[in-house]
Every structure is written in structure tokens, then in C-alpha cells.
Design an enzyme around this catalytic site. Sequence first.
Site, short mmCIF file in Angstrom:
data_model
loop_
_atom_site.label_atom_id
_atom_site.label_comp_id
_atom_site.label_asym_id
_atom_site.label_seq_id
_atom_site.Cartn_x
_atom_site.Cartn_y
_atom_site.Cartn_z
N LYS A 132 0.73 -1.12 0.07
CA LYS A 132 0.12 0.00 -0.09
C LYS A 132 0.88 1.33 -0.19
O LYS A 132 0.69 2.25 -0.65
CB LYS A 132 -1.02 0.07 1.31
CG LYS A 132 -2.16 -0.92 1.02
CD LYS A 132 -3.17 -0.65 2.13
CE LYS A 132 -4.27 -1.68 2.02
NZ LYS A 132 -5.38 -1.39 3.17
N LYS A 215 -4.10 -8.84 -7.44
CA LYS A 215 -5.25 -8.95 -6.72
C LYS A 215 -6.40 -8.16 -7.03
O LYS A 215 -5.85 -7.04 -7.08
CB LYS A 215 -4.89 -9.22 -5.23
CG LYS A 215 -5.96 -9.09 -4.24
CD LYS A 215 -5.33 -9.09 -2.66
CE LYS A 215 -5.45 -7.56 -2.27
NZ LYS A 215 -5.72 -7.28 -1.16
N LYS A 218 -10.38 -3.21 -3.79
CA LYS A 218 -11.39 -2.12 -3.82
C LYS A 218 -10.53 -0.66 -4.34
O LYS A 218 -11.39 0.22 -4.82
CB LYS A 218 -11.81 -1.89 -2.43
CG LYS A 218 -12.91 -3.01 -2.00
CD LYS A 218 -13.12 -2.63 -0.58
CE LYS A 218 -12.78 -3.68 0.36
NZ LYS A 218 -12.46 -3.33 1.45
P1 TYM Z 1 -10.33 -5.89 3.32
O1 TYM Z 1 -11.25 -5.03 3.62
O2 TYM Z 1 -9.05 -5.49 2.38
O3 TYM Z 1 -10.83 -7.38 2.69
C1 TYM Z 1 -11.78 -8.07 3.41
C2 TYM Z 1 -11.84 -9.53 3.20
O4 TYM Z 1 -11.86 -9.84 1.63
C3 TYM Z 1 -10.77 -10.57 1.38
N1 TYM Z 1 -10.25 -10.14 0.09
C4 TYM Z 1 -10.13 -10.99 -0.83
N2 TYM Z 1 -10.31 -12.50 -0.80
C5 TYM Z 1 -9.93 -12.96 -2.03
N3 TYM Z 1 -9.54 -12.44 -3.19
C6 TYM Z 1 -9.42 -11.00 -3.42
N4 TYM Z 1 -8.98 -10.39 -4.43
C7 TYM Z 1 -9.48 -10.31 -2.06
N5 TYM Z 1 -9.44 -8.94 -1.67
C8 TYM Z 1 -9.91 -8.84 -0.46
C9 TYM Z 1 -9.60 -10.32 2.45
O5 TYM Z 1 -8.54 -11.31 2.71
C10 TYM Z 1 -10.50 -10.16 3.55
O6 TYM Z 1 -10.88 -11.26 4.19
N6 TYM Z 1 -7.23 -6.28 7.34
C11 TYM Z 1 -8.49 -6.73 6.92
C12 TYM Z 1 -9.81 -6.24 7.61
C13 TYM Z 1 -9.89 -6.71 9.10
C14 TYM Z 1 -9.86 -7.85 9.86
C15 TYM Z 1 -9.83 -7.73 10.97
C16 TYM Z 1 -10.01 -9.19 9.16
C17 TYM Z 1 -9.55 -5.73 10.05
N7 TYM Z 1 -9.56 -6.48 11.22
C18 TYM Z 1 -9.78 -8.68 12.24
C19 TYM Z 1 -10.32 -10.22 10.01
C20 TYM Z 1 -10.06 -10.06 11.31
C21 TYM Z 1 -8.74 -6.11 5.24
O7 TYM Z 1 -8.00 -5.53 4.94
O8 TYM Z 1 -9.73 -6.45 4.75
#
Ligand code: TYM
Length: 359
Positions: A132, A215, A218
Site C-alpha cells: 500500500k 489481486k 477495492k
Molecule cells: P479488506 O477490507 O481488504 O478485505 C476484506 C476481506 O476480503 C478478502 N479479500 C479477498 N479475497 C479474495 N480475493 C481478493 N482479491 C480479495 N480482496 C480482499 C480479504 O482477505 C478479507 O478477508 N485487514 C482486513 C480487515 C480486518 C480484519 C480484522 C479481518 C481488520 N480487522 C480482523 C479479519 C479479522 C482487510 O484489509 O480486509
Amino acid sequence: MTDQSPTVASATDTPTVIKQRPPRIFSGIQPTGQLHIGNYLGALKQWAQLQSKYDNFYCIVDMHAITIPQDPQELRESTRRNAALYLASGLDPKYCTIFVQSHVAAHAELGWILTCLTPLGWLNRMHQFKDKSAKMQAESISAGLYTYPTLMAADILLYQTDLVPVGDDQKQHVELTRDLAQRFNSMFGETFTLPDAMIPVSGARIMGLDTPNAKMSKSAIGEGHAITLLDSPEVIRKKMMRATTDSHREIKFSTDPERAGVNNLLTIYQAFTDEPGEAIEAHFEGKGYGDLKKTVAEAVIEGLAPLQSRYYELVKEGGAIDELLAKSAERAAEVAAQTLDLVRDRVGFIRLASKVKPS
Ligand code: TYM
């Protein structure tokens, strides 16, 4: 048949707390931009499938969202939209506590304590920060983006979480959480449950349609990059027909980077249909890329249809979501307070006089 059940990254060690409840799950998504099929296949879909067997906490992590600048109005809209999308994906408040991270102050407090116990070297190794920050101007990279993983560890550890269902990209963050829990437990005595990541077999890493070697994300800009959960069938068909493929002909799963586009389309198809890989390859044998794209588009449209219709019903009903979030935040805060009280005590913070029980 291919086993479609999610994998647990490593075996859980001896639990630190004696539990008289079903195993606990915690996971979250940042309310930044539109959720896409990567978020659905990597996270939401398995959340809904798992819910009845676990005590689930699903969080909308708005405090993580502000590690990157956000427009306040858009953040409010995304937070409510995500809550509606969690419900529309099939999460049932009977099994799941669906809440907003900033509504439970314990996350910030434990986040700080864990930040103070985290060696810098551990944070320097985090891929997500490197990826990032590499895309940002140096002066706009916040300290919050750097300490993002310790707040995530607090999210998970506050609830004595056993399992964290996430996509592949979050595995390193869950490993750091486990390391931090172990470090805290050995410094101060058994306090935290050691969590395991739970990664889906199919759909753990969905790639961008226009950038099949990166990947789906968003924050990526290209219009043909991601299929969002609320895209109409026409938009899904259009995006899919423009997806990058290659100059080969065979439609087969492949780890060759040159064939990443076709592999990604097959992966999306598999994750939506739950069909075994061999059957999928047999189905597409002798067919062209045009057929592949059309078939995958229809599978996505069909897979998202129930979610979309539930979402629009919820939006029509209005109001109820804020009430649900308020009720859930109360339950989350109660559970979180039990861990935080213990942590405060363990690290040596004195109790407020009003909370000291007379002996
Ligand atoms: P975030 O918002 O980036 O993504 C949310 C979830 O979507 C999954 N994901 C994907 N899975 C498959 N292919 C993709 N291209 C893809 N892009 C995103 C992510 O693996 C995630 O499961 N750090 C986390 C948010 C968070 C969190 C937590 C998660 C904050 N606290 C505690 C679990 C437990 C995140 O950036 O999610």
C-alpha cells in the site's frame, strides 16, 4: 470431488481460556469503496456458510479504513452499505454479532497496548504495508497504516477468537496476531486464545479482471478491474467480456503467470459453482474464450442474484440497520470488556476506585 471446505492455517495450541461456548469466529471488512467478488468469495461467502456452528463476530472496520484518507460522508455511506451487504450475504443476527469497530472503544485501547508490545521488525515485514505504501506519496503515508496490524490483532484477540475466516492476503496479519498473543501470554501469563486463519480452498485470491497478475482490489482504478457485489447483469457481462486472457487456446487451471487471466476466470467459476476442477475443465474442453467469459458471467450473475435482491429489500426497509448495529455493539462491548479488564490488570494499570470491590 475436490474438498471445498476451508483450510485452517495451523493447528490451534492449548486454549488459554476454558470455553463453555461454540468456537468463536471474528472477521471484518474495511468500508472503503464498493465490495467486490473477491471480498465475497474470500470472506463473506464462507462467513455465511460457517455461521450456525460458531459464535460469530463480524465487524465493519471503519478505524482501519481511516488509515488511508477517507471522505467522511462516503465513509458513513460505505459503513451502512457494508452492514446491509453482510446481512444480504446471508449473515443472520441470530448467530452473528454484526457491529462497527469504532462503536466499541476497547478496540482502540487494546490496539494501543499491543502496539507498545510489538517489535518494529515485525511490522517492517508486513507485505500489506509495503504494497500500500509503495503506491502512495511518502508524506501521505500515516503512522496508522504502519500500525494497522496491531489494531487488527486487537480486533481478533479481544473476543478470544478461535478462527479468522479471511482471504489469502490476510494470512500474514493473522500470523502476526498469533505471535503477539503468544508474546503477551509469555510476558504476562495466559490471557489470549491463539487464533488460526481459515482460508477458503477456492476463491482465496481473486485477481483483477484487467490485471490477472495482481489481486482484485477495492482501490484499483480501472473500470474493468473488479465486479462489485451490486453490479447489474449487463455491467457484469460487459466487464467479463473485456477480461484479459492470453493467446493460447486451452481452457485449463494453470499456475503459469502468462495464463493467469484464464486461470482467474476458472477460479471465479469454481468458487461460485462449487464444481470440482476436473469437471470444469471437461465442461470447457474444445470451447473458446468467448464461451468461457459468457459462462462465467452467467455464473456470477446467478451467484449474486439472491444477495442483490435481499440488499435492495433491506435498503427499502431502511432504519433497522442502525438499530441492529447499536444492539450488536452492546454485546460486542460486553465481551470485549472482559478481555480488556484482564489485559489492563496484567500490564499493571491500576483499577478505577469505583471498580475496586470492597474486600
Ligand atoms: P479488506 O477490507 O481488504 O478485505 C476484506 C476481506 O476480503 C478478502 N479479500 C479477498 N479475497 C479474495 N480475493 C481478493 N482479491 C480479495 N480482496 C480482499 C480479504 O482477505 C478479507 O478477508 N485487514 C482486513 C480487515 C480486518 C480484519 C480484522 C479481518 C481488520 N480487522 C480482523 C479479519 C479479522 C482487510 O484489509 O480486509
